[in-house]
Structure formats: structure tokens, C-alpha cells
Scaffold this motif. Structure first.
Motif, PDB file in Angstrom:
ATOM      1  N   LEU A  94     117.914  66.065  46.207  1.00  0.00           N
ATOM      2  CA  LEU A  94     118.532  66.881  45.115  1.00  0.00           C
ATOM      3  C   LEU A  94     118.734  68.219  45.492  1.00  0.00           C
ATOM      4  N   ASP A  95     118.710  68.596  46.922  1.00  0.00           N
ATOM      5  CA  ASP A  95     118.739  69.990  47.626  1.00  0.00           C
ATOM      6  C   ASP A  95     120.353  70.112  47.606  1.00  0.00           C
ATOM      7  N   ASP A  96     121.011  71.156  46.871  1.00  0.00           N
ATOM      8  CA  ASP A  96     122.333  71.214  47.145  1.00  0.00           C
ATOM      9  C   ASP A  96     122.765  71.942  48.695  1.00  0.00           C
ATOM     10  N   ASP A  97     121.696  72.660  49.119  1.00  0.00           N
ATOM     11  CA  ASP A  97     121.812  73.491  50.480  1.00  0.00           C
ATOM     12  C   ASP A  97     121.791  72.648  51.584  1.00  0.00           C
ATOM     13  N   LEU A  98     121.251  71.199  51.265  1.00  0.00           N
ATOM     14  CA  LEU A  98     120.952  70.043  52.406  1.00  0.00           C
ATOM     15  C   LEU A  98     122.034  69.393  52.405  1.00  0.00           C
ATOM     16  N   SER A  99     123.171  69.009  53.163  1.00  0.00           N
ATOM     17  CA  SER A  99     124.317  68.222  53.201  1.00  0.00           C
ATOM     18  C   SER A  99     123.896  67.006  53.469  1.00  0.00           C
ATOM     19  N   SER A 100     124.761  65.766  52.688  1.00  0.00           N
ATOM     20  CA  SER A 100     124.201  64.389  53.259  1.00  0.00           C
ATOM     21  C   SER A 100     124.350  64.169  54.701  1.00  0.00           C
ATOM     22  N   GLU A 101     125.188  64.630  55.482  1.00  0.00           N
ATOM     23  CA  GLU A 101     125.349  64.549  56.952  1.00  0.00           C
ATOM     24  C   GLU A 101     123.840  64.944  57.429  1.00  0.00           C
ATOM     25  N   GLN A 102     123.536  66.014  56.865  1.00  0.00           N
ATOM     26  CA  GLN A 102     122.339  66.747  57.678  1.00  0.00           C
ATOM     27  C   GLN A 102     120.813  65.633  57.339  1.00  0.00           C
ATOM     28  N   LEU A 103     121.062  65.234  56.038  1.00  0.00           N
ATOM     29  CA  LEU A 103     119.940  64.573  55.617  1.00  0.00           C
ATOM     30  C   LEU A 103     119.940  63.189  56.158  1.00  0.00           C
ATOM     31  N   LEU A 104     121.182  62.491  56.390  1.00  0.00           N
ATOM     32  CA  LEU A 104     121.008  61.046  57.164  1.00  0.00           C
ATOM     33  C   LEU A 104     120.962  61.358  58.617  1.00  0.00           C
ATOM     34  N   TYR A 105     121.119  62.295  59.243  1.00  0.00           N
ATOM     35  CA  TYR A 105     120.865  62.693  60.527  1.00  0.00           C
ATOM     36  C   TYR A 105     119.384  62.884  60.910  1.00  0.00           C
ATOM     37  N   ARG A 106     118.841  63.663  59.755  1.00  0.00           N
ATOM     38  CA  ARG A 106     117.287  64.077  59.611  1.00  0.00           C
ATOM     39  C   ARG A 106     116.459  62.359  59.904  1.00  0.00           C
ATOM     40  N   LEU A 107     117.011  61.544  58.900  1.00  0.00           N
ATOM     41  CA  LEU A 107     116.445  60.264  58.860  1.00  0.00           C
ATOM     42  C   LEU A 107     116.793  59.280  60.213  1.00  0.00           C
ATOM     43  N   PHE A 108     117.910  59.263  60.548  1.00  0.00           N
ATOM     44  CA  PHE A 108     118.346  58.228  61.640  1.00  0.00           C
ATOM     45  C   PHE A 108     118.924  58.881  62.717  1.00  0.00           C
ATOM     46  N   HIS A 109     118.609  59.992  63.152  1.00  0.00           N
ATOM     47  CA  HIS A 109     119.497  60.312  64.348  1.00  0.00           C
ATOM     48  C   HIS A 109     119.093  59.745  65.785  1.00  0.00           C
ATOM     49  N   GLN A 110     117.902  58.916  65.825  1.00  0.00           N
ATOM     50  CA  GLN A 110     117.318  58.102  66.824  1.00  0.00           C
ATOM     51  C   GLN A 110     117.649  56.705  66.692  1.00  0.00           C
ATOM     52  N   GLU A 111     118.389  56.367  65.680  1.00  0.00           N
ATOM     53  CA  GLU A 111     118.439  54.991  65.374  1.00  0.00           C
ATOM     54  C   GLU A 111     120.016  54.349  65.178  1.00  0.00           C
ATOM     55  N   GLY A 112     120.640  55.399  66.115  1.00  0.00           N
ATOM     56  CA  GLY A 112     122.083  55.164  66.228  1.00  0.00           C
ATOM     57  C   GLY A 112     122.984  55.168  64.960  1.00  0.00           C
ATOM     58  N   LEU A 113     122.921  56.254  64.147  1.00  0.00           N
ATOM     59  CA  LEU A 113     123.480  56.600  63.025  1.00  0.00           C
ATOM     60  C   LEU A 113     125.057  56.666  63.168  1.00  0.00           C
ATOM     61  N   MET A 114     125.862  56.170  62.346  1.00  0.00           N
ATOM     62  CA  MET A 114     127.123  56.176  62.339  1.00  0.00           C
ATOM     63  C   MET A 114     127.658  56.563  61.216  1.00  0.00           C
ATOM     64  N   LEU A 115     128.352  57.523  60.854  1.00  0.00           N
ATOM     65  CA  LEU A 115     128.766  57.888  59.410  1.00  0.00           C
ATOM     66  C   LEU A 115     130.213  57.468  59.270  1.00  0.00           C
ATOM     67  N   ASP A 116     130.496  56.745  58.108  1.00  0.00           N
ATOM     68  CA  ASP A 116     131.729  55.945  57.811  1.00  0.00           C
ATOM     69  C   ASP A 116     132.434  57.132  56.777  1.00  0.00           C
ATOM     70  N   GLN A 117     133.565  56.812  56.515  1.00  0.00           N
ATOM     71  CA  GLN A 117     134.529  57.599  55.540  1.00  0.00           C
ATOM     72  C   GLN A 117     133.807  57.785  54.105  1.00  0.00           C
ATOM     73  N   PRO A 118     133.673  59.229  54.038  1.00  0.00           N
ATOM     74  CA  PRO A 118     133.073  59.331  52.744  1.00  0.00           C
ATOM     75  C   PRO A 118     134.015  59.448  51.399  1.00  0.00           C
ATOM     76  N   ARG A 119     133.421  59.065  50.282  1.00  0.00           N
ATOM     77  CA  ARG A 119     134.360  58.944  49.030  1.00  0.00           C
ATOM     78  C   ARG A 119     133.892  59.985  48.103  1.00  0.00           C
TER      79      ARG A 119
END
Length: 317
Positions: A232-257
Motif C-alpha cells: 500500500l506504499d505509494d512511494d514504492l513502485s510496483s517494479e521496485q517491489l517485485l524486484y525486491r521479491l524476485f530479483h534473484q529468481e529471473g524476474l521478467m516484467l510484462d506489459q503493465p495495464r
């Protein structure tokens, strides 16, 4: 509106928030692993949607979670129309409804019995709010297409557990769902994190079934570290949050909607509804020569002069 325009041709509607969240849904997958998912964050859209009605905080939280969940489920489908989540039960919230179109237009409402709610204390659980009943997931692609609907009994103590029952019994998908909704210093915020194990033995090149299972379990462990404050943190972007979780697991970001405020009411829609009523019923609805209809989603009032609505003769469909 122009006084000469008949109600059924008048598409005017009261002003509602014009809010678009460009990156409301952030799909992702883990490269070479049987894992895909979506991170849904409604941002300021959540506040605009849940505050259309003055509801107690536990009900507002439930509605916010339902809106984020529905937006996430809809974004995974290829369809033209609307996808909805509906809960009907015998609790204080007799109806919970959220829907999202293929264009990302979101709306929802909760029907609350205030007297019954007062019997449940200050912070009843989602299960207590809904009581016994069912949860329905519906994909409606219009009158010319067959409507798909999955229905499960309300089981579990919160909407996450209730949704898990649907996935396990109707979709037979292994999923991880995390929902969050709270009032922050910036207003109400709502989010959903949905992760799925990609089905199919041998579907991931270079990994046998045991290795695929290990990869899924690793993703589950990482997703389990998510906190509501992060979602729920407005200052933490979705990309940053996903990177925080999965940056060592081959994270691939797809087209946002994008997601947007999506109530679809209008005077013409409601006028068509009124025209289906018998003349006697219309006379009963009118007060001082005016019929008032209120949209349950956006809580906007529409007023129609009784003389401008013809209705149907008694005995006619």
C-alpha cells in the motif's frame, strides 16, 4: 440536460472522479520457472471507489480487497466485456460486488444492514460480515456470448481464503493470493498480489518436475514475506517491489495495464429500466412528480419527471 431530450436518449450523468492509474496491473513471470503473476495496486483509485458510500471501516476494507482482486483476475483473461466477483450471504453484508471490464474500468459496492452489523462488534472478520452463502466469479461478454460463471460456497475467514477455495475447486490452479486494504495518510489504498504455478509437466525447458516444484516453493517463500505496508506504499513502485521479491529468481516484467474509475451508469440506461415498470408502479415511485433513482455503484442520484416516463400498461411484459 436539454429539456427537449427524452430520458432514454440522454446519456448525461453526474460528475464522477476521472482517475486513471496507468500501471495499475503489473504482470510478471520468472524466467525458466513455472511461475507467473500480477501485482495490482489501485492507488488513489481505491479511495475514489470505496468512499462513494459512507461505510464502516471493516466493510470498506472488504470492498477494497474485492476491487483489487477482481481487477487482478480480470487482467489475466482475454475477453471483451466485464468480469465480476459477487458474494451473497446472510451476514451484515448481504451483497458484495466488484467488476472490471476488459478496458480496466473498475467499480463495486457493498450492501450493508447497519442494524445487523452493530451486533458484531467494532471489527468483524470478512467471514462474519458475509456469513453463510456463496461466492460467484462471472465473465460476461454480452448477450451474444455464453456467460461463464464459477460458484463456490463461502469458506475461510477472509477473502484470500475464500478465493483459494475457488481456485482449488473450479480452476484447479495452484495459486498464492495476498490482499491488502487500509486507510493511509493519503486516503484508502488497496492492492492484490496473485501468483500462479504454470501447469503442465515438462512445460519448462531444462527443469524436471521436482525442480519445477522447488522453484514454485521458493517463489511461495519469497511471496510470503510481503507486508501490507509494502503493498500500500505509494512511494514504492510496483517494479521496485517485485524486484525486491524476485530479483534473484529471473524476474521478467510484462506489459503493465491501466485501471480506471469505471461506473457505467447513465440517464439513458436508467430511463430504459424505468420504462419497463408498470404505470401504477411508476406512480408509486414518484414523489412530488419526480422519480429518483440512485446508482448503487457511484451513489449518484438521477431524477426523472414522472410525466416523461411512459412505462408499460398493466399485464404487459
Amino acid at each position: 440536460m436539454n429539456a427537449s431530450t427524452p430520458p432514454f436518449l440522454d446519456h448525461d450523468r453526474p460528475p464522477v472522479p476521472d482517475i486513471v492509474v496507468p500501471r495499475g496491473v503489473s504482470p510478471f513471470h520468472l524466467d525458466g520457472r513455472p511461475v507467473r503473476g500480477r501485482l495490482i495496486r489501485l492507488g488513489a483509485l481505491a479511495d475514489a471507489l470505496v468512499t462513494r458510500h459512507d461505510m464502516p471501516e471493516p466493510v470498506t476494507r472488504l470492498l477494497g480487497e474485492a476491487l483489487a482482486l477482481t481487477a487482478g483476475l480480470a487482467s489475466a483473461l482475454k475477453f471483451q466485456g466485464s468480469f465480476s466477483l459477487q458474494a451473497k450471504g446472510d451476514g451484515p453484508v448481504s451483497m458484495l460486488l466488484a467488476d472490471c471490464t476488459n478496458q480496466g474500468e473498475v467499480r463495486g459496492y457493498a450492501r450493508v444492514d447497519s442494524d445487523k452489523l452493530a451486533m458484531y462488534g467494532r471489527n468483524p472478520s470478512p467471514r462474519a460480515l458475509l456469513g453463510r452463502g456463496y461466492l460467484a466469479f462471472t465473465c460476461d461478454q454480452g448477450p451474444e456470448m455464453e456467460r461463464y460463471q464459477g460458484i463456490v460456497a463461502i469458506e475461510g475467514q477472509d477473502l484470500t481464503e475464500m478465493t483459494g477455495t475457488y481456485f482449488a475447486t473450479s480452476e484447479q490452479l495452484r495459486t498464492f493470493v495476498r490482499l491488502a486494504c487500509a486507510k493511509t495518510e493519503n486516503g484508502w489504498r488497496a492492492a492484490a498480489f496473485i501468483m500462479e504455478r504454470v501447469a503442465g509437466a515438462g512445460g519448462i525447458a531444462g527443469l524436471d518436475e521436482e525442480e519445477q516444484e522447488d522453484a514454485w516453493n521458493t517463489a511461495l517463500a519469497l511471496a510470503g514475506t510481503l507486508k501490507d505496508e509494502e503493498l500500500l506504499d505509494d512511494d514504492l513502485s510496483s517494479e521496485q517491489l517485485l524486484y525486491r521479491l524476485f530479483h534473484q529468481e529471473g524476474l521478467m516484467l510484462d506489459q503493465p495495464r491501466a485501471l480506471a474509475y469505471g461506473c457505467r451508469c447513465s440517464r439513458s440506461r436508467l430511463a430504459n429500466v424505468l420504462e419497463g415498470f408498470a404505470v401504477e408502479d411508476l406512480d408509486h415511485m414518484a414523489e412530488a412528480g419526480t422519480i429518483t433513482m440512485t446508482c448503487e455503484f457511484c451513489n449518484c442520484d438521477f431524477r426523472f419527471e414522472r410525466d416523461a416516463v411512459r412505462g408499460t400498461a398493466a399485464g404487459h411484459a
